[in-house]
Scaffold this motif. Structure first.
Motif, mmCIF file in Angstrom:
data_model
loop_
_atom_site.group_PDB
_atom_site.id
_atom_site.type_symbol
_atom_site.label_atom_id
_atom_site.label_comp_id
_atom_site.label_asym_id
_atom_site.label_seq_id
_atom_site.Cartn_x
_atom_site.Cartn_y
_atom_site.Cartn_z
ATOM 1 N N TRP A 251 52.437 57.769 43.127
ATOM 2 C CA TRP A 251 52.960 57.345 44.429
ATOM 3 C C TRP A 251 52.036 56.380 45.165
ATOM 4 C CZ3 TRP A 251 51.236 58.464 49.528
ATOM 5 C CH2 TRP A 251 50.082 59.245 49.600
ATOM 6 N N CYS A 252 50.723 56.433 44.893
ATOM 7 C CA CYS A 252 49.809 55.540 45.613
ATOM 8 C C CYS A 252 49.154 54.514 44.691
ATOM 9 C CB CYS A 252 48.752 56.340 46.368
ATOM 10 S SG CYS A 252 47.849 57.553 45.380
ATOM 11 N N ASP A 253 49.843 54.182 43.596
ATOM 12 C CA ASP A 253 49.326 53.168 42.668
ATOM 13 C C ASP A 253 49.160 51.798 43.319
ATOM 14 O OD1 ASP A 253 48.969 54.760 40.484
ATOM 15 O OD2 ASP A 253 50.800 54.158 39.438
ATOM 16 N N SER A 254 49.892 51.549 44.399
ATOM 17 C CA SER A 254 49.858 50.214 45.009
ATOM 18 C C SER A 254 48.524 49.915 45.691
ATOM 19 C CB SER A 254 50.997 50.058 46.020
ATOM 20 O OG SER A 254 50.865 50.987 47.080
ATOM 21 N N THR A 255 47.739 50.963 45.961
ATOM 22 C CA THR A 255 46.409 50.752 46.537
ATOM 23 C C THR A 255 45.430 50.394 45.428
ATOM 24 O OG1 THR A 255 46.829 52.411 48.256
ATOM 25 C CG2 THR A 255 44.541 51.760 47.894
ATOM 26 N N LYS A 256 44.851 49.221 45.501
ATOM 27 C CA LYS A 256 43.810 48.816 44.554
ATOM 28 C C LYS A 256 42.450 49.070 45.200
ATOM 29 C CE LYS A 256 47.237 47.383 42.121
ATOM 30 N NZ LYS A 256 47.761 48.270 41.046
ATOM 31 N N TRP A 257 41.457 49.300 44.375
ATOM 32 C CA TRP A 257 40.156 49.644 44.950
ATOM 33 C C TRP A 257 39.031 49.256 44.007
ATOM 34 C CZ3 TRP A 257 36.802 53.003 42.483
ATOM 35 C CH2 TRP A 257 37.348 53.693 41.384
ATOM 36 N N GLU A 258 37.851 49.167 44.563
ATOM 37 C CA GLU A 258 36.644 48.963 43.779
ATOM 38 C C GLU A 258 35.447 49.387 44.615
ATOM 39 O OE1 GLU A 258 36.732 44.813 42.882
ATOM 40 O OE2 GLU A 258 35.804 44.213 44.784
ATOM 41 N N THR A 259 34.438 49.906 43.949
ATOM 42 C CA THR A 259 33.203 50.260 44.638
ATOM 43 C C THR A 259 32.200 49.132 44.454
ATOM 44 O OG1 THR A 259 32.517 51.471 42.650
ATOM 45 C CG2 THR A 259 33.474 52.759 44.451
ATOM 46 N N GLY A 260 31.202 49.103 45.330
ATOM 47 C CA GLY A 260 30.185 48.062 45.246
ATOM 48 C C GLY A 260 28.817 48.606 45.595
ATOM 49 N N MET A 261 27.792 47.866 45.213
ATOM 50 C CA MET A 261 26.419 48.271 45.497
ATOM 51 C C MET A 261 25.827 47.494 46.672
ATOM 52 S SD MET A 261 26.248 50.635 43.349
ATOM 53 C CE MET A 261 24.564 51.145 43.682
ATOM 54 N N THR A 262 26.607 46.552 47.212
ATOM 55 C CA THR A 262 26.150 45.799 48.380
ATOM 56 C C THR A 262 26.574 46.534 49.645
ATOM 57 O OG1 THR A 262 26.407 43.713 47.174
ATOM 58 C CG2 THR A 262 26.244 43.595 49.578
ATOM 59 N N PRO A 263 25.641 46.832 50.543
ATOM 60 C CA PRO A 263 25.997 47.565 51.768
ATOM 61 C C PRO A 263 27.056 46.831 52.578
ATOM 62 C CG PRO A 263 23.614 47.463 51.493
ATOM 63 C CD PRO A 263 24.204 46.531 50.471
ATOM 64 N N SER A 264 27.952 47.606 53.186
ATOM 65 C CA SER A 264 28.992 47.043 54.040
ATOM 66 C C SER A 264 28.598 47.221 55.500
ATOM 67 C CB SER A 264 30.324 47.750 53.777
ATOM 68 O OG SER A 264 31.313 47.331 54.688
ATOM 69 N N THR A 265 28.997 46.274 56.317
ATOM 70 C CA THR A 265 28.709 46.385 57.742
ATOM 71 C C THR A 265 29.608 47.445 58.372
ATOM 72 O OG1 THR A 265 30.299 44.620 58.217
ATOM 73 C CG2 THR A 265 27.984 43.985 57.917
ATOM 74 N N GLY A 266 29.217 47.914 59.535
ATOM 75 C CA GLY A 266 30.016 48.914 60.226
ATOM 76 C C GLY A 266 29.645 50.319 59.791
#
Length: 326
Positions: A251-266
């Motif tokens: 049901w939630c296949d439409s969400t694509k994702w990836e993790t990263g090693m660069t810090p994100s702001t916020g």
């Protein structure tokens, strides 16, 4: 291994497989173990379980390789050397084992429904008062801010989300993943960011009472990665996908994702679901001891529950007094 034993290595099969995982064996029914791996950021718990599941098979296969080696050495008149170096030969068989039950089980498994909490609570209607805990406008503002959207972007979608999640709940992003991709196995160098893109499934879900709503919004959103906010959906009662909505796995296949090693702001606030899980574990322990707890709204953890047509109508546990109003 000493020199004499080293001269015997050719008797041991070059390629060894101590584990043979059937293609029908998988982890689809073991999402509790997947959750443990996510929490600990390690596959150690799964390896412990897998080695226990395949312990008999490993022992049988090891015996077979030892017998094969022994017979080969006996035919060359080296029976005494086998007896002398059996433990070292056993270690060599382990060293040459190329099979990994965990990798095979993961390969056979389907994706798992996950959610990433944005740490935002939306206040909806309550049973004791006839109005929302906050205005729809304020709730929409909180959703837009968490999703890094400006006013005017997807307003209809966000209003639909807020108004249909009438009892409020936690703001989440739902997605499917092979759980091992979310395990970095390095506590000192865990993922720093997580990106969601595509037609992202955004939900407001109330796991405490079992309600919620979701919409799909085309987003490209990168957030700080906080492991405390990542959950296997089925392991949080009430599970939004299963217990609340009865969704199919994709049901939630439409969400694509990836993790990263660069810090994100916020920043992302810590989800309250970790504490909810701890409380659920306490309720479960009490139930297994033969008792139940007032205020535990999981119907399955109460015995002899009865329905009453009186006012107010609903079900009541005769042991602890927990009441479910119609």
């Amino acid at each position: 291994m000493n020199r004499t034993a080293k001269q015997l290595v050719d008797y041991v099969p070059q390629y060894v497989s101590l584990y043979d995982v059937d293609y029908r064996d998988d982890l689809d029914g073991h999402e509790d173990i997947q959750e443990e791996c996510i929490r600990s950021n390690s596959l150690e718990k799964l390896y412990e379980k897998a080695y226990k599941w395949y312990e008999e098979q490993e022992s049988s296969n090891m015996h077979g390789y030892l017998e094969e080696t022994r017979k080969s050495m006996e035919s060359d008149g080296c029976a005494e050397q086998f007896e002398e170096h059996e433990d070292e030969i056993r270690e060599l068989i382990y060293d040459r084992n190329g099979s990994d039950p965990v990798k095979d089980l993961i390969r056979n498994s389907s994706v798992t429904n996950f959610f990433y909490s944005l740490g935002v609570e939306i206040s909806g209607y309550r049973t004791d008062i006839p109005w929302r805990g906050e205005s729809v406008a304020m709730a929409c503002y909180k959703v837009r801010r968490a999703l890094h959207l400006k006013k005017g972007q997807f307003d209809e979608k966000i209003e639909e989300l807020v108004e249909n999640a009438a009892y409020g709940g936690e703001l989440r992003i739902y997605f499917n993943a092979m759980f091992d991709r979310l395990v970095s196995e390095d506590a000192e160098n865990d993922f720093r960011s997580i990106r969601f893109y595509g037609n992202v499934v955004v939900a407001i879900a109330d796991s405490l009472n079992g309600s919620g709503h979701h919409v799909r919004i085309p987003l490209d959103l990168t957030l700080p990665f906080r492991r405390d906010n990542l959950f296997v959906d089925s392991q949080v009662h009430y599970s939004y996908a299963d217990e609340v909505c009865g969704m199919a796995n994709d049901w939630c296949d439409s969400t694509k994702w990836e993790t990263g090693m660069t810090p994100s702001t916020g920043s992302v606030r810590k989800s309250r679901m970790a504490e909810h899980q701890k409380q659920e574990a306490v309720y479960e322990k009490i139930f297994r001891s033969g008792k139940c707890t007032f205020g535990d709204m999981n119907f399955k953890r109460h015995r002899d529950v009865r329905y009453s047509n009186g006012y107010p109508a609903g079900c009541r546990c005769p042991h602890c007094g927990t009441f479910w109003i119609d």
